[in-house]
Scaffold this active site. Structure first.
Site, PDB file in Angstrom:
ATOM      1  N   ASP A  88      -9.542  -0.078   1.359  1.00 48.17           N
ATOM      2  CA  ASP A  88      -9.314   0.461   0.405  1.00 48.17           C
ATOM      3  C   ASP A  88     -10.539   0.109  -0.717  1.00 48.17           C
ATOM      4  OD1 ASP A  88      -7.051   1.756   0.669  1.00 48.17           O
ATOM      5  OD2 ASP A  88      -5.887   0.615  -0.757  1.00 48.17           O
ATOM      6  N   ASP A 129       0.886  -1.313  -0.047  1.00 49.50           N
ATOM      7  CA  ASP A 129      -0.118  -0.106  -0.047  1.00 49.50           C
ATOM      8  C   ASP A 129       0.967   1.383  -0.068  1.00 49.50           C
ATOM      9  OD1 ASP A 129      -2.690   1.121   0.306  1.00 49.50           O
ATOM     10  OD2 ASP A 129      -1.989   1.917   1.956  1.00 49.50           O
ATOM     11  N   THR A 164      -2.993   5.593  -4.671  1.00 46.97           N
ATOM     12  CA  THR A 164      -1.829   6.369  -4.091  1.00 46.97           C
ATOM     13  C   THR A 164      -0.334   6.264  -4.614  1.00 46.97           C
ATOM     14  OG1 THR A 164      -1.538   4.735  -2.529  1.00 46.97           O
ATOM     15  CG2 THR A 164      -2.753   6.612  -1.558  1.00 46.97           C
ATOM     16  N   THR A 165      -0.263   5.103  -5.107  1.00 51.38           N
ATOM     17  CA  THR A 165       1.179   4.592  -5.668  1.00 51.38           C
ATOM     18  C   THR A 165       0.941   5.381  -7.098  1.00 51.38           C
ATOM     19  OG1 THR A 165       0.860   2.466  -4.820  1.00 51.38           O
ATOM     20  CG2 THR A 165       2.618   3.031  -6.489  1.00 51.38           C
TER      21      THR A 165
HETATM   22  P1  ADP Z   1      -2.484   2.312  -6.249  1.00 49.68           P
HETATM   23  O1  ADP Z   1      -1.847   2.686  -5.067  1.00 49.68           O
HETATM   24  O2  ADP Z   1      -2.085   3.675  -7.472  1.00 49.68           O
HETATM   25  O3  ADP Z   1      -3.904   2.043  -6.668  1.00 49.68           O
HETATM   26  P2  ADP Z   1      -1.975  -0.367  -7.097  1.00 49.68           P
HETATM   27  O4  ADP Z   1      -0.796  -1.085  -6.891  1.00 49.68           O
HETATM   28  O5  ADP Z   1      -3.285  -0.571  -6.543  1.00 49.68           O
HETATM   29  O6  ADP Z   1      -1.596   1.023  -7.210  1.00 49.68           O
HETATM   30  O7  ADP Z   1      -2.071  -0.428  -8.912  1.00 49.68           O
HETATM   31  C1  ADP Z   1      -3.142   0.170  -9.526  1.00 49.68           C
HETATM   32  C2  ADP Z   1      -2.981   0.177 -10.920  1.00 49.68           C
HETATM   33  O8  ADP Z   1      -2.759  -1.412 -11.424  1.00 49.68           O
HETATM   34  C3  ADP Z   1      -3.996   0.325 -11.704  1.00 49.68           C
HETATM   35  O9  ADP Z   1      -3.675   1.269 -12.964  1.00 49.68           O
HETATM   36  C4  ADP Z   1      -4.828  -0.705 -12.471  1.00 49.68           C
HETATM   37  O10 ADP Z   1      -5.587  -0.266 -13.303  1.00 49.68           O
HETATM   38  C5  ADP Z   1      -3.963  -1.725 -12.313  1.00 49.68           C
HETATM   39  N1  ADP Z   1      -4.669  -3.125 -12.256  1.00 49.68           N
HETATM   40  C6  ADP Z   1      -5.025  -3.542 -11.179  1.00 49.68           C
HETATM   41  N2  ADP Z   1      -5.419  -5.008 -11.429  1.00 49.68           N
HETATM   42  C7  ADP Z   1      -5.091  -5.087 -12.732  1.00 49.68           C
HETATM   43  C8  ADP Z   1      -5.044  -6.024 -13.611  1.00 49.68           C
HETATM   44  N3  ADP Z   1      -5.762  -7.434 -13.189  1.00 49.68           N
HETATM   45  N4  ADP Z   1      -4.504  -6.231 -14.916  1.00 49.68           N
HETATM   46  C9  ADP Z   1      -3.875  -5.151 -15.381  1.00 49.68           C
HETATM   47  N5  ADP Z   1      -3.773  -3.966 -14.464  1.00 49.68           N
HETATM   48  C10 ADP Z   1      -4.334  -3.894 -13.195  1.00 49.68           C
END
Ligand code: ADP
Ligand code: MG
Length: 551
Positions: free
Chosen positions: A391, A65, A98-99
């Site tokens: 989240d 996170d 957030t990331t």
């Molecule tokens: P954040 O803190 O920004 O939410 P995450 O580690 O949750 O970071 O990653 C979010 C990113 O991962 C988003 O761009 C989302 O569309 C992408 N994402 C999530 N699940 C998948 C998936 N199954 N396939 C491709 N991209 C994904």
């Protein structure tokens, strides 16, 4: 990676230097901000890695996170702290992304640095970034699609997308289903046709020792407590519950008052007085008809005994957040003073015990409120699960109330970047370059998603851009195969609100950093860390603890 070794702010920070100006100041700040972006990048997306954070006390957190990583890192660089605030704002406003926000801010600054090196004034960059950020958010809204809040399948996809890569991943279908049902359970349709999600009616409780797949959605509250006395009932069918924010103890005499006791008789008298006081308190409670008490403070041993004799279930040191939630569930008042308690303060419901004999389940007569009981094998597992589920709750709640979603997996970023480049043509002068740089920065997301999945980020971007040029707005990355896919149909769905917020906060943070051309520090800016490492140490795990020193 080259950028990890580039920034060497220490070179310009002599031991006695406490003021840095113009380009040097910018370079110093940009390095710090980029370093923070680098530190979280490897956690982005479903194939992102986790970080293990170890405090100086030796406490361990394992997380994916972004905001947790940044807040638990020991950051003592003012610029880096500004970027951490971006993450916190993002977490508060959207609960997700957030990331993305932090990594995008770092990328914006990296690209801004290139522009500044080409003698473009930072003010022109700031202006271009602001134009681009506003326009990008309009495009996000334009691209977004409407949601029916009853569409559980879609909401489930939104929940699962927000949980990907988190500890919640393994059991994400079970957990996402719980989250969706939980949110739907606390959603009310307002008169104006909007959907209001009342998160005050939803609580999260955790329990270790069982698997995550055994998590449950309960009606009412779950309170992780035991009765204060073994003689008390553990279940109460027709419970009249008192919520008390006062200790059931002998009122402390003034510290200054000396009680002088000269004889055994006097001692007995003194003890009798205390007993009477406790007896009176318990009698006042019993007189209201209460058969259960959740007390936020302590309960004296003797009072416990009296309560047990009256057949009253009593719990002491209940968390104030639990008492607040019970207030909703039972429609009870929280009483501050036992002497003034009346029957009207009580709430009615049922109290039962879980199979393990660890939790009370408290249900209100009118079935108010719900509790998501998150289970997991160990504390570390449960903590990370809770973050992931929190989240997901925020994201699903936003989806229901805001009603707009988009295709994730980089699809939205590539589409917005494409539209921004068109928009850049209409922007004159040097700002145009900044708008283009903004578009490039957004594409950091698909590039990093690919990188983290062990794919070639350049190939990926080329394929995605081609698909979007051909009119495929939802073309995103399939992280398993590396192919382009309609990520919306594949169930990778995000909220428009989180995306707009991530773009806005990344731009604001970047602009804030760019505006600084003079750093005047009361303390010594050059911390004792060794200069030649620059910001590089932060990209890897090893450098995290010493983050402040590395900059
Ligand atoms: P954040 O803190 O920004 O939410 P995450 O580690 O949750 O970071 O990653 C979010 C990113 O991962 C988003 O761009 C989302 O569309 C992408 N994402 C999530 N699940 C998948 C998936 N199954 N396939 C491709 N991209 C994904
Ligand atoms: Mg996320």
């Amino acid at each position: 990676m080259s950028q990890r070794t580039q920034g060497q702010p220490m070179v310009i920070m002599g031991d006695d230097s406490q003021r840095v100006k113009d380009k040097d100041a910018q370079e110093y700040n940009i390095s710090a901000a980029k370093a923070v972006g680098e530190a979280v990048k490897s956690t982005l997306g479903p194939k992102g890695m986790d970080k293990m954070l170890v405090t100086s006390m030796g406490d361990v957190t394992i997380t994916n996170d972004g905001v947790t990583i940044l807040t638990e890192m020991d950051i003592d660089n003012p610029t880096a702290e500004m970027i951490v605030e971006v993450a916190e704002t993002q977490e508060d406003e959207a609960g997700d992304g957030t990331t993305t926000a932090v990594a995008t801010a770092g990328e914006l600054l990296k690209n801004a640095e290139d522009l500044i090196e080409q003698e473009i004034h930072p003010m022109a960059v700031i202006k271009g970034f602001t134009l681009a950020s506003d326009h990008a958010r309009e495009e996000v809204d334009d691209i977004s699609e409407g949601v029916d809040p009853e569409d559980s399948e879609l909401l489930q996809s939104v929940a699962e997308t927000s949980m990907t890569g988190k500890g919640a991943e393994l059991d994400k279908d079970v957990l996402a289903d719980l989250v969706v049902r939980a949110i739907q359970g606390v959603t009310v349709d307002a008169d104006d046709g909007s959907h209001v999600v009342d998160l005050a009616n939803l609580n999260i409780e955790t329990q270790t020792g069982r698997s995550a797949g055994e998590s449950e959605l309960l009606s009412g509250a779950a309170i992780d407590k035991d009765p204060v006395n073994d003689e008390m009932p553990e279940t109460v069918e027709d419970a009249d519950v008192l919520l008390l924010n006062e200790a059931i103890e002998v009122e402390e005499t003034d510290v200054d008052t000396q009680v002088s006791i000269d004889s055994p008789d006097q001692l007995q008298q003194f003890l009798d007085q205390e007993e009477d006081q406790l007896r009176e308190k318990v009698d006042s409670i019993a007189a209201t008809g209460a058969n259960a008490v959740f007390c936020q403070k302590g309960i004296d041993d003797l009072a416990q005994h009296y309560l047990a004799k009256e057949g009253i279930l009593a719990v002491r040191r209940t968390k104030s957040s639990d008492v607040g939630f019970l207030q909703n569930v039972l429609e009870a008042s929280v009483v501050d003073d036992i002497d003034s308690v009346t029957e009207a303060d009580l709430g009615t419901g049922t109290i039962s015990r879980d199979d393990e004999g660890e939790l009370f389940y408290v249900e209100g007569e009118d079935a108010h409120g719900a509790t998501l009981l998150i289970r997991g094998s160990t504390d570390h597992v449960v903590d990370e699960l809770e973050r992931g589920i929190q989240d997901a709750i925020d994201v699903v709640a936003t989806t229901v109330s805001d009603g707009r979603v988009l295709a994730g997996g980089g699809a939205i970023e590539v589409e917005v970047a494409r539209r921004l480049r068109d928009f850049a043509d209409s922007v004159s002068g040097r700002e145009q370059l900044a708008v283009e740089a903004f578009a490039d920065s957004l594409e950091l997301v698909p590039r990093v998603l690919a990188e983290n999945a062990g794919l070639d980020s350049i190939d990926t971007l080329v394929d995605l851009r081609a698909a979007h040029e051909a009119g495929d707005t939802r073309a995103g990355l399939d992280v398993e195969s590396g192919d382009v896919q309609d990520t919306f149909d594949a169930g990778v769905i995000e909220t428009a609100q989180a995306k707009e917020q991530a773009i806005a906060s990344a731009a604001e943070a970047a602009n804030l950093v760019l505006k600084i051309d003079d750093i005047i520090s009361a303390g010594d800016l050059s911390t004792e860390g060794d200069g030649d490492d620059g910001a590089g140490g932060m990209g890897g795990m090893g450098g995290m603890g010493g983050m402040g020193g590395a900059m």
